[in-house]
Enzyme design. Structure first.
Site, PDB file in Angstrom:
ATOM      1  N   ARG A 202      23.244 -42.748  28.315  1.00  0.00           N
ATOM      2  CA  ARG A 202      21.807 -42.775  28.575  1.00  0.00           C
ATOM      3  C   ARG A 202      21.072 -44.122  27.862  1.00  0.00           C
ATOM      4  O   ARG A 202      21.604 -44.248  26.602  1.00  0.00           O
ATOM      5  CB  ARG A 202      21.507 -41.362  28.256  1.00  0.00           C
ATOM      6  CG  ARG A 202      21.605 -40.360  29.363  1.00  0.00           C
ATOM      7  CD  ARG A 202      20.919 -40.563  30.780  1.00  0.00           C
ATOM      8  NE  ARG A 202      21.097 -39.608  31.369  1.00  0.00           N
ATOM      9  CZ  ARG A 202      22.251 -39.437  32.613  1.00  0.00           C
ATOM     10  NH1 ARG A 202      22.852 -40.559  32.696  1.00  0.00           N
ATOM     11  NH2 ARG A 202      22.363 -38.462  33.425  1.00  0.00           N
TER      12      ARG A 202
ATOM     13  N   GLU B  36      14.059 -46.845  31.953  1.00  0.00           N
ATOM     14  CA  GLU B  36      14.463 -47.457  33.275  1.00  0.00           C
ATOM     15  C   GLU B  36      13.875 -46.741  34.249  1.00  0.00           C
ATOM     16  O   GLU B  36      13.718 -47.412  35.475  1.00  0.00           O
ATOM     17  CB  GLU B  36      16.124 -47.127  33.425  1.00  0.00           C
ATOM     18  CG  GLU B  36      16.426 -45.607  33.358  1.00  0.00           C
ATOM     19  CD  GLU B  36      17.813 -45.227  33.682  1.00  0.00           C
ATOM     20  OE1 GLU B  36      18.595 -46.054  32.888  1.00  0.00           O
ATOM     21  OE2 GLU B  36      18.299 -44.652  34.651  1.00  0.00           O
TER      22      GLU B  36
ATOM     23  N   ASP C 203      24.527 -50.255  31.486  1.00  0.00           N
ATOM     24  CA  ASP C 203      24.355 -49.311  32.940  1.00  0.00           C
ATOM     25  C   ASP C 203      22.983 -48.478  33.058  1.00  0.00           C
ATOM     26  O   ASP C 203      22.377 -48.420  33.830  1.00  0.00           O
ATOM     27  CB  ASP C 203      25.411 -48.830  33.459  1.00  0.00           C
ATOM     28  CG  ASP C 203      25.035 -48.068  35.044  1.00  0.00           C
ATOM     29  OD1 ASP C 203      24.851 -48.956  35.781  1.00  0.00           O
ATOM     30  OD2 ASP C 203      25.227 -47.076  35.100  1.00  0.00           O
TER      31      ASP C 203
ATOM     32  N   HIS D  62      21.800 -48.392  36.683  1.00  0.00           N
ATOM     33  CA  HIS D  62      22.310 -47.107  36.787  1.00  0.00           C
ATOM     34  C   HIS D  62      23.103 -46.984  37.864  1.00  0.00           C
ATOM     35  O   HIS D  62      22.997 -46.147  38.766  1.00  0.00           O
ATOM     36  CB  HIS D  62      21.145 -46.013  36.557  1.00  0.00           C
ATOM     37  CG  HIS D  62      21.427 -44.701  36.076  1.00  0.00           C
ATOM     38  ND1 HIS D  62      20.850 -43.977  35.270  1.00  0.00           N
ATOM     39  CD2 HIS D  62      22.802 -44.143  36.242  1.00  0.00           C
ATOM     40  CE1 HIS D  62      21.268 -42.919  34.898  1.00  0.00           C
ATOM     41  NE2 HIS D  62      22.590 -42.852  35.302  1.00  0.00           N
TER      42      HIS D  62
HETATM   43  P1  NAI Z   1      31.062 -34.369  28.734  1.00  0.00           P
HETATM   44  O1  NAI Z   1      30.094 -33.351  28.376  1.00  0.00           O
HETATM   45  O2  NAI Z   1      32.628 -34.376  29.394  1.00  0.00           O
HETATM   46  O3  NAI Z   1      31.331 -35.205  27.422  1.00  0.00           O
HETATM   47  C1  NAI Z   1      30.512 -35.508  26.625  1.00  0.00           C
HETATM   48  C2  NAI Z   1      31.208 -35.787  25.118  1.00  0.00           C
HETATM   49  O4  NAI Z   1      30.202 -36.123  24.303  1.00  0.00           O
HETATM   50  C3  NAI Z   1      31.578 -34.365  24.610  1.00  0.00           C
HETATM   51  O5  NAI Z   1      32.888 -34.357  24.262  1.00  0.00           O
HETATM   52  C4  NAI Z   1      30.597 -34.173  23.236  1.00  0.00           C
HETATM   53  O6  NAI Z   1      31.377 -33.422  22.144  1.00  0.00           O
HETATM   54  C5  NAI Z   1      30.228 -35.469  22.947  1.00  0.00           C
HETATM   55  N1  NAI Z   1      29.283 -35.704  21.964  1.00  0.00           N
HETATM   56  C6  NAI Z   1      28.139 -34.703  21.782  1.00  0.00           C
HETATM   57  N2  NAI Z   1      27.332 -35.141  20.815  1.00  0.00           N
HETATM   58  C7  NAI Z   1      28.038 -36.362  20.364  1.00  0.00           C
HETATM   59  C8  NAI Z   1      27.628 -37.180  19.163  1.00  0.00           C
HETATM   60  N3  NAI Z   1      26.552 -37.075  18.578  1.00  0.00           N
HETATM   61  N4  NAI Z   1      28.505 -38.403  19.076  1.00  0.00           N
HETATM   62  C9  NAI Z   1      29.524 -38.270  19.764  1.00  0.00           C
HETATM   63  N5  NAI Z   1      29.761 -37.484  20.669  1.00  0.00           N
HETATM   64  C10 NAI Z   1      29.219 -36.598  21.082  1.00  0.00           C
HETATM   65  O7  NAI Z   1      30.368 -35.343  29.578  1.00  0.00           O
HETATM   66  P2  NAI Z   1      30.551 -36.731  30.616  1.00  0.00           P
HETATM   67  O8  NAI Z   1      30.811 -35.951  31.966  1.00  0.00           O
HETATM   68  O9  NAI Z   1      31.704 -37.318  29.900  1.00  0.00           O
HETATM   69  O10 NAI Z   1      29.339 -37.475  30.549  1.00  0.00           O
HETATM   70  C11 NAI Z   1      28.924 -38.070  29.413  1.00  0.00           C
HETATM   71  C12 NAI Z   1      27.632 -38.685  29.680  1.00  0.00           C
HETATM   72  O11 NAI Z   1      27.603 -39.752  30.729  1.00  0.00           O
HETATM   73  C13 NAI Z   1      26.459 -37.969  30.486  1.00  0.00           C
HETATM   74  O12 NAI Z   1      25.868 -36.887  29.542  1.00  0.00           O
HETATM   75  C14 NAI Z   1      25.661 -38.685  31.192  1.00  0.00           C
HETATM   76  O13 NAI Z   1      24.500 -39.001  30.206  1.00  0.00           O
HETATM   77  C15 NAI Z   1      26.402 -39.896  31.392  1.00  0.00           C
HETATM   78  N6  NAI Z   1      26.804 -40.225  32.689  1.00  0.00           N
HETATM   79  C16 NAI Z   1      26.008 -41.526  33.049  1.00  0.00           C
HETATM   80  C17 NAI Z   1      26.424 -41.900  34.620  1.00  0.00           C
HETATM   81  C18 NAI Z   1      26.093 -43.048  35.001  1.00  0.00           C
HETATM   82  O14 NAI Z   1      25.940 -43.433  36.392  1.00  0.00           O
HETATM   83  N7  NAI Z   1      25.769 -44.050  34.123  1.00  0.00           N
HETATM   84  C19 NAI Z   1      26.994 -40.830  35.361  1.00  0.00           C
HETATM   85  C20 NAI Z   1      27.380 -39.618  34.605  1.00  0.00           C
HETATM   86  C21 NAI Z   1      27.138 -39.392  33.405  1.00  0.00           C
END
Ligand code: NAI
Length: 339
Positions: A241, A270, A265, A302
């Protein structure tokens, strides 16, 4: 159910229309969809009048006022067509008895592979090479990149997407460092990566990729101090994000030459820019305009999620949530658990 889908995009409509016509596990009745161009916020919420549910996308602003208005109109469900919930006041939704569902996993591969595409493009300057060749300029000066092999890649946030990214990077023969408060030791052992502190990751990585959610703890996690801690010449990739990075500090780090490059991205401001065609008007955002002047910055709008597989899954999961809500079944993808 009647659902008003806000911030509709041409690329997603056919996926919803197809999924809506197909027989699903708990329903064979199509839902009635109203497609709206407007982004959902307190000014546009009234467009949901007469609907049971709203569909929301990443750049909506579903704050307390929006929730209050939706509830007053009789809306009972907010269906997020994304994984992240940072644009929704979940507490306010709960207060107004609005159920919120999301798409927790549509394709971690889509996002991780886009992060890899950004990294390779920026490092090997493919975007610049492509433009040159299109103009019959076949010179190579200024296009030197580096081997990823044996470099150190830091992954911040090792959930679904971060794990796929780390796995791909380990296939390139890189040393992979992982930082996540959940301490993913089992995963690290599986891919031959190492769990580290954030400090060590910043100091040692040649490439840093962000895959954690945006929340109060992670907002501006890469600020001036953290950029200073990074290895000089490091490259960052952000498909998480925008607000994970403090844009002002990023610009300073690029201006000083300390940062080797940024592939983004997502961007802090944005909303209202990404997904829009502003080619006739230009952008009003001076920070974004400044970022676009750096030869070592690569920005996509994005689009990391934008694959056939991901769009199919987003449509199917969203409609399945509507089916579950309508039939009173437990929701498979709630954004919060009801008490
Ligand atoms: P997920 O919930 O599977 O993994 C997120 C990980 O981040 C978790 O393991 C969590 O413990 C960790 N985390 C939380 N706080 C943290 C910190 N302070 N420092 C380091 N790690 C931390 O989520 P997923 O599916 O892997 O998605 C991650 C992010 O990707 C989403 O929250 C979303 O913002 C972004 N995203 C972007 C997309 C795009 O099109 N650019 C599409 C889908 C998701």
């Amino acid at each position: 159910m009647k659902i008003a889908i806000f911030d509709t995009h041409k690329f997603e409509k056919s996926y919803f229309e197809t999924a809506n016509q197909q027989p699903r596990a708990h329903s064979s009745t199509p839902h009635r969809i109203t497609w709206l161009d407007a982004r959902l916020n307190s000014q546009t919420a009234r467009l949901a009048v007469g609907h049971d549910a709203v569909g929301s996308f990443v750049n909506d602003r579903v704050d307390a006022e929006t929730c209050s208005q939706l509830a007053a109109l009789g809306v009972r469900l907010i269906a997020l067509r994304c994984a992240g919930t940072n644009h929704v006041d979940l507490q306010a939704a709960r207060l107004h008895k609005l159920q919120v569902v999301r798409v927790p996993e549509y394709s971690p591969h889509a996002v991780a592979e886009h992060a890899v595409a950004l990294l390779l493009t920026l490092n090997r300057k493919i975007h610049r090479a492509h433009n040159r060749v299109r103009e019959m300029n076949f010179s190579l000066d200024g296009l030197v990149g580096f081997d990823l092999y044996k470099k150190t890649v830091g992954v911040i946030g090792v959930g679904r997407i971060g794990q796929v990214f780390a796995q791909i990077m380990s296939g390139f023969g890189t040393e992979v460092l992982l930082f996540d408060p959940q301490t993913p030791t089992a995963f690290a052992a599986k891919v031959g990566a190492r769990v580290t502190s954030l400090e060590e990751l910043l100091q040692r990585s040649d490439v840093i990729s962000l895959h954690c959610p945006l929340n109060e703890q992670t907002r501006h996690m890469l600020d001036a101090q953290r950029f200073y801690q990074m290895k000089p010449g490091a490259m960052i990739v952000n498909t998480g994000r925008g607000a994970l990075i403090e844009t002002r500090a990023l610009i300073q780090a690029l201006k000083s030459g300390r940062l080797g490059g940024a592939a983004l991205d997502v961007y802090e401001e944005e909303a209202g820019v990404f997904f829009e065609d502003l080619s006739e008007r230009g952008v009003n955002d001076d920070q974004l305009a400044r970022l676009l002047t750096f030869p070592n910055v690569l920005i996509t709008s994005h689009q990391a999620f934008l694959t056939h597989e991901a769009l199919t899954a987003i449509a199917q999961t969203t409609l399945q949530s509507l089916d579950e809500f309508e039939s009173g079944r437990p929701l498979s993808s709630p954004a919060f658990t009801s008490r």
